[in-house]
Motif scaffolding. Structure first.
Motif, PDB file in Angstrom:
ATOM      1  N   GLU A 115       0.829  -1.204   0.000  1.00 26.26           N
ATOM      2  CA  GLU A 115       0.000   0.000   0.000  1.00 26.26           C
ATOM      3  C   GLU A 115       0.868   1.260   0.000  1.00 26.26           C
ATOM      4  OE1 GLU A 115      -3.029  -0.105   3.036  1.00 26.26           O
ATOM      5  OE2 GLU A 115      -4.277  -1.405   1.794  1.00 26.26           O
ATOM      6  N   SER A 116       1.784   1.312  -0.931  1.00 27.37           N
ATOM      7  CA  SER A 116       2.725   2.421  -1.032  1.00 27.37           C
ATOM      8  C   SER A 116       2.667   3.040  -2.422  1.00 27.37           C
ATOM      9  CB  SER A 116       4.151   1.938  -0.746  1.00 27.37           C
ATOM     10  OG  SER A 116       4.248   1.372   0.542  1.00 27.37           O
ATOM     11  N   ILE A 117       3.244   4.232  -2.537  1.00 28.54           N
ATOM     12  CA  ILE A 117       3.411   4.910  -3.818  1.00 28.54           C
ATOM     13  C   ILE A 117       4.896   5.167  -4.003  1.00 28.54           C
ATOM     14  CG2 ILE A 117       2.726   6.872  -5.244  1.00 28.54           C
ATOM     15  CD1 ILE A 117       0.383   7.291  -3.319  1.00 28.54           C
ATOM     16  N   VAL A 118       5.414   4.846  -5.163  1.00 25.86           N
ATOM     17  CA  VAL A 118       6.851   4.956  -5.421  1.00 25.86           C
ATOM     18  C   VAL A 118       7.091   6.077  -6.429  1.00 25.86           C
ATOM     19  CG1 VAL A 118       8.935   3.739  -6.132  1.00 25.86           C
ATOM     20  CG2 VAL A 118       7.086   2.481  -4.991  1.00 25.86           C
ATOM     21  N   TYR A 119       7.909   7.073  -6.021  1.00 24.82           N
ATOM     22  CA  TYR A 119       8.209   8.236  -6.848  1.00 24.82           C
ATOM     23  C   TYR A 119       9.685   8.247  -7.235  1.00 24.82           C
ATOM     24  CZ  TYR A 119       3.857  10.390  -5.078  1.00 24.82           C
ATOM     25  OH  TYR A 119       2.559  10.672  -4.753  1.00 24.82           O
ATOM     26  N   PRO A 120      10.024   8.838  -8.388  1.00 26.90           N
ATOM     27  CA  PRO A 120      11.434   9.112  -8.677  1.00 26.90           C
ATOM     28  C   PRO A 120      11.996  10.059  -7.616  1.00 26.90           C
ATOM     29  CG  PRO A 120      10.078   9.428 -10.632  1.00 26.90           C
ATOM     30  CD  PRO A 120       9.132   9.263  -9.482  1.00 26.90           C
ATOM     31  N   ASP A 121      13.239   9.876  -7.237  1.00 28.99           N
ATOM     32  CA  ASP A 121      13.856  10.693  -6.192  1.00 28.99           C
ATOM     33  C   ASP A 121      14.264  12.050  -6.761  1.00 28.99           C
ATOM     34  OD1 ASP A 121      14.976  11.680  -3.943  1.00 28.99           O
ATOM     35  OD2 ASP A 121      16.650  10.278  -3.837  1.00 28.99           O
ATOM     36  N   LEU A 122      13.253  12.839  -7.122  1.00 28.74           N
ATOM     37  CA  LEU A 122      13.450  14.180  -7.662  1.00 28.74           C
ATOM     38  C   LEU A 122      12.320  15.078  -7.160  1.00 28.74           C
ATOM     39  CD1 LEU A 122      14.319  13.442 -11.418  1.00 28.74           C
ATOM     40  CD2 LEU A 122      15.872  14.426  -9.718  1.00 28.74           C
ATOM     41  N   MET A 240      10.001  20.943  13.242  1.00 30.60           N
ATOM     42  CA  MET A 240      10.566  19.987  12.296  1.00 30.60           C
ATOM     43  C   MET A 240       9.457  19.238  11.587  1.00 30.60           C
ATOM     44  SD  MET A 240      13.977  18.204  13.877  1.00 30.60           S
ATOM     45  CE  MET A 240      15.077  18.214  12.477  1.00 30.60           C
ATOM     46  N   VAL A 241       9.746  18.847  10.352  1.00 27.29           N
ATOM     47  CA  VAL A 241       8.836  18.024   9.565  1.00 27.29           C
ATOM     48  C   VAL A 241       9.539  16.703   9.274  1.00 27.29           C
ATOM     49  CG1 VAL A 241       7.604  17.784   7.387  1.00 27.29           C
ATOM     50  CG2 VAL A 241       7.711  20.019   8.515  1.00 27.29           C
ATOM     51  N   ILE A 242       8.929  15.613   9.701  1.00 24.53           N
ATOM     52  CA  ILE A 242       9.477  14.277   9.424  1.00 24.53           C
ATOM     53  C   ILE A 242       8.924  13.813   8.090  1.00 24.53           C
ATOM     54  CG2 ILE A 242       9.830  11.954  10.298  1.00 24.53           C
ATOM     55  CD1 ILE A 242      10.835  14.180  12.149  1.00 24.53           C
ATOM     56  N   GLY A 243       9.783  13.459   7.168  1.00 22.12           N
ATOM     57  CA  GLY A 243       9.375  13.111   5.810  1.00 22.12           C
ATOM     58  C   GLY A 243       8.457  11.909   5.736  1.00 22.12           C
ATOM     59  N   ASP A 244       7.803  11.760   4.567  1.00 22.07           N
ATOM     60  CA  ASP A 244       6.827  10.693   4.374  1.00 22.07           C
ATOM     61  C   ASP A 244       7.353   9.562   3.500  1.00 22.07           C
ATOM     62  OD1 ASP A 244       6.943  11.996   1.973  1.00 22.07           O
ATOM     63  OD2 ASP A 244       4.842  12.594   1.909  1.00 22.07           O
ATOM     64  N   ALA A 245       8.668   9.548   3.234  1.00 19.34           N
ATOM     65  CA  ALA A 245       9.204   8.543   2.310  1.00 19.34           C
ATOM     66  C   ALA A 245      10.518   7.976   2.828  1.00 19.34           C
ATOM     67  CB  ALA A 245       9.420   9.168   0.925  1.00 19.34           C
ATOM     68  N   VAL A 246      10.793   6.759   2.404  1.00 22.80           N
ATOM     69  CA  VAL A 246      12.112   6.163   2.605  1.00 22.80           C
ATOM     70  C   VAL A 246      12.750   5.982   1.232  1.00 22.80           C
ATOM     71  CG1 VAL A 246      11.470   5.014   4.750  1.00 22.80           C
ATOM     72  CG2 VAL A 246      11.157   3.824   2.592  1.00 22.80           C
ATOM     73  N   HIS A 247      14.061   6.032   1.186  1.00 22.24           N
ATOM     74  CA  HIS A 247      14.780   5.936  -0.076  1.00 22.24           C
ATOM     75  C   HIS A 247      15.012   4.485  -0.470  1.00 22.24           C
ATOM     76  CE1 HIS A 247      15.549  10.078   1.132  1.00 22.24           C
ATOM     77  NE2 HIS A 247      15.880  10.335  -0.125  1.00 22.24           N
ATOM     78  N   MET A 248      14.960   4.256  -1.746  1.00 20.88           N
ATOM     79  CA  MET A 248      15.211   2.920  -2.294  1.00 20.88           C
ATOM     80  C   MET A 248      16.017   3.083  -3.576  1.00 20.88           C
ATOM     81  SD  MET A 248      12.439   0.100  -3.679  1.00 20.88           S
ATOM     82  CE  MET A 248      12.032   1.063  -5.143  1.00 20.88           C
ATOM     83  N   ARG A 249      16.987   2.213  -3.778  1.00 26.96           N
ATOM     84  CA  ARG A 249      17.795   2.262  -4.996  1.00 26.96           C
ATOM     85  C   ARG A 249      17.779   0.884  -5.652  1.00 26.96           C
ATOM     86  NH1 ARG A 249      23.682   4.878  -4.911  1.00 26.96           N
ATOM     87  NH2 ARG A 249      22.329   6.729  -4.989  1.00 26.96           N
ATOM     88  N   ASP A 250      17.557   0.864  -6.967  1.00 27.63           N
ATOM     89  CA  ASP A 250      17.664  -0.374  -7.733  1.00 27.63           C
ATOM     90  C   ASP A 250      18.374  -0.060  -9.041  1.00 27.63           C
ATOM     91  OD1 ASP A 250      15.794   0.850  -9.383  1.00 27.63           O
ATOM     92  OD2 ASP A 250      14.102  -0.336  -8.683  1.00 27.63           O
ATOM     93  N   GLU A 251      18.362  -1.023  -9.939  1.00 29.81           N
ATOM     94  CA  GLU A 251      19.104  -0.841 -11.184  1.00 29.81           C
ATOM     95  C   GLU A 251      18.548   0.284 -12.046  1.00 29.81           C
ATOM     96  OE1 GLU A 251      15.892  -3.897 -11.650  1.00 29.81           O
ATOM     97  OE2 GLU A 251      17.555  -3.520 -10.245  1.00 29.81           O
ATOM     98  N   SER A 252      17.292   0.675 -11.810  1.00 24.88           N
ATOM     99  CA  SER A 252      16.690   1.729 -12.631  1.00 24.88           C
ATOM    100  C   SER A 252      16.903   3.123 -12.059  1.00 24.88           C
ATOM    101  CB  SER A 252      15.194   1.473 -12.801  1.00 24.88           C
ATOM    102  OG  SER A 252      14.553   1.468 -11.544  1.00 24.88           O
TER     103      SER A 252
END
Length: 665
Positions: A115-122, A240-252
């Motif tokens: 139940e997540s949404i995945v965005y480009p890290d930009l 302070m604002v705690i972000g709503d995302a965690v970072h993920m890196r893959d081949e793309s």
């Protein structure tokens, strides 16, 4: 788009579209609706988000009506802020905003399993100038704007600060606060730590006194978080604002995952900040709020405000309302709510309801025996025997109209009595609104009796007797939150209940349309085709029997239509606004209020032999919606397991409610 329509109809369709396409279609449709005449009223009516003083909070000198905000990345163009404002949001985040437009060649996608949404890290957005053009327009709502500012991808930390400084100066006139994101692109933790003091001093001057909030990603390492908190000057950085995302890196490439994975890291950071700074430094938490329980955990950890993102996509637009109700319940649980005085308000509505029930029963008895009353005979100038001799089916047909009206009267009486006994007495605002709308329609429909010039003294006497009770019952305020423990999870029981609510809401709309149509027919052409087939007569043939016969029948039909419309309004309002887990009385109200109307309709039709399938088809369909709705809602609203769950919730809430109260005061 309430949850009962989103979960059942729209979400399955939208999830067949690509994520960005589904988002744009939804927000554009909602934005278009809110821009139409009456569109905002429709949105408010569907949701009926109530405002409670327990939810109000003042932070940084800004009033937040609700402690919930909407992530800027969800509505990246600000398309639907006006439409979303009545849903229970206390503020809107805008951004991230950069000095130039940022685009990505990669697509947003949904991770359904988590139940997540995945965005480009930009920091994808339309750029500073585009946002200024939008903000220069007249704001269509009163909710605060918190603008998140970020440097361009690839800019080093010093250049990012210069860009943010420039944007803060140009946007200060439109912002109620700024979230400063120094982490976008390739900038690392040490870069931010080294520059946070300089950034604070430069941005404090550029922001024109607007509060500056320091952004920290949800998965930022805890040692660096400690250093960052200690390095931040709290005279400059107001929270302070705690972000709503965690970072993920893959081949793309690099991605941001918005969803439940960010909740526990966010809670850990909130607790860490609270240990270092105490209770007086505001924290906004925005990670992993997919159901009300998630928000309560963030509040309990120490957050003052919570921001929604993925939860709105997966749970539905009713999530902010559910969270607000959960917060109010946790804060008020254990306190005694003084019920409204019997003679001050709700007692009069109980008498009105009982009067309707008694009147309906008497009308049923008369319609199934005498059919016509002495003043009807006096108006016509001929006896009932003469009517029967002229057309054997005439009196049964008139009986069918009057018995269905009697059943509707009993139904209205039951609804009014229970809405008063359990709703007005408890001070529930939605109950008062439902009764006001339904009663206004019901008493107004009396004038439909005059559509053909026939004055019914009995109906007039009843209206004169009941109207003062209605007026007296509407006195006083009704602004007390429900004491029933709210639903906190998007579990199977809740999802099943959305289908049940859809059935009853559909029934309410169908009955309202039917009542309006019957009234219209009653004051225009009087009969439908199947009526004339049953009577084996034309309107001219009935006129030939007696010139005043059509006005008498029209009076019955128009009156029944008006009563059905009033009944439908009460049912519809209860189905729209009142369905909550554990509200047993409301489930029983639906059952006991619906049975008399359906029983009267079906029994009289089959008794007199008026069984044309297409004539009765709307009634069959309505009963199907009624039965299905009650069946689907029973476990959620009246199931056996709810008593134990309710007690556990009350016990837990007493402790949590005290903590929440401290955070909001």
């Amino acid at each position: 788009m309430p949850d009962w329509s989103y979960q059942t109809l729209f979400k399955p369709a939208l999830f067949k579209l690509p994520a960005e396409r589904a988002r744009d279609v939804t927000l554009r449709a909602m934005g278009t609706l809110s821009s139409l005449p009456g569109g905002t009223w429709v949105i408010k009516t569907m949701g009926h988000m109530e405002s409670y003083s327990d939810l109000h909070n003042v932070i940084w000198g800004t009033e937040f009506k609700y402690p919930i905000g909407l992530s800027g990345r969800l509505d990246v163009h600000g398309t639907a802020h006006k439409a979303l404002a009545p849903f229970g949001f206390g503020y809107f985040e805008i951004g991230p905003v950069t000095v130039e437009k940022v685009e990505s060649g990669q697509s947003v996608y949904r991770d359904l399993v988590h139940e997540s949404i995945v965005y480009p890290d930009l920091p994808v957005n339309d750029g500073l100038d585009a946002w200024i053009r939008r903000l220069q327009r007249k704001r269509a709502h009163s909710k605060p704007y918190i603008i998140r500012l970020s440097g361009m991808p690839g800019a080093d930390i010093q250049e990012a600060i210069r860009q943010i400084e420039r944007m803060a100066g140009r946007l200060a006139a439109y912002a109620d606060g700024f979230v400063i994101d120094l982490y976008a692109g390739e900038r690392r933790a040490q870069h931010v730590l080294d520059a946070v003091e300089e950034a604070g001093k430069r941005l404090d001057a550029a922001s024109c006194g607007k509060p500056l909030l320091l952004y920290v990603p949800a998965d930022f390492p805890e040692p660096e978080t400690c250093k960052l908190v200690l390095a931040a000057d709290r005279d400059i950085w107001k929270g302070m604002v705690i972000g709503d995302a965690v970072h993920m890196r893959d081949e793309s490439g690099d991605w941001l995952v918005v969803g439940p994975a960010a909740k526990q890291p966010g809670i850990a950071k909130i607790r860490l900040i609270r240990e270092l700074c105490g209770e007086d430094w505001p924290i906004v938490a925005s990670g992993g709020v997919n159901e009300p329980q998630d928000a309560l955990e963030l509040y309990e950890a120490g957050a003052q405000l919570v921001q929604l993102h993925s939860g709105l996509v997966y749970a539905g637009p009713g999530l902010p309302k559910r969270i607000n109700e959960a917060v109010v319940y946790r804060k008020t649980c254990g306190t005694d709510a003084e019920p409204a005085a019997f003679w001050r308000s709700w007692g009069w509505m109980c008498f009105l309801g009982l009067g309707m029930v008694i009147g309906g029963i008497l009308a049923w008895l008369i319609a199934s025996t005498l059919v016509v009353l002495p003043y009807d005979i006096e108006f016509l100038g001929i006896s009932s025997a003469a009517l029967s001799a002229a057309n054997l089916r005439l009196l049964p047909f008139m009986s069918h109209d009057r018995i269905t009206l009697a059943g509707t009267m009993i139904s209205i009486g039951v609804l009014y009595f229970m809405l008063a006994r359990y709703g007005l007495k408890a001070g529930l605002h939605w109950c008062k609104t439902a009764l006001l709308a339904s009663g206004g329609v019901g008493f107004g429909s009396f004038f439909l009796f005059l559509g053909y010039g026939y004055f019914d003294p009995l109906h007039a006497a009843v209206a004169v007797m009941l109207l003062p009770m209605f007026v007296l019952s509407m006195r006083g305020r009704a602004d007390t939150p429900s004491r029933t423990p709210p639903n906190l999870h998007n579990d199977k029981l809740w999802r099943r209940a959305q289908w049940g609510q859809l059935m009853l809401v559909s029934l309410g709309f169908a009955l309202a349309a039917g009542g309006a149509l019957i009234s219209y027919i009653g004051i225009t052409r009087v009969f439908v085709v199947t009526d004339l087939e049953f009577l084996c007569a034309s309107p001219d043939m009935l006129k030939a029997i007696n010139e005043k016969l059509l006005p008498l029948i029209a009076h019955d039909r128009a009156g029944f239509g008006g009563a059905l419309f009033a009944d439908a309004i009460a049912l519809l309002a209860a189905a729209l606004w009142g369905v909550r887990e554990g509200e047993r009385w409301l489930w029983w109200m639906f059952l006991l209020g619906g049975l008399p109307g359906f029983a009267a309709g079906f029994l009289v039709h089959f008794t007199i032999g008026y069984t044309d399938f297409w004539h009765l088809f709307p009634a069959y369909l309505a009963f199907g919606l009624f039965a299905a709705g009650l069946y689907l809602l029973y476990p959620f609203m009246a199931g056996r397991r709810l008593a134990e769950k309710s007690q556990q919730s009350r016990c837990k809430a007493r402790g949590i409610g005290r903590n929440l109260s401290n955070k909001y005061e």
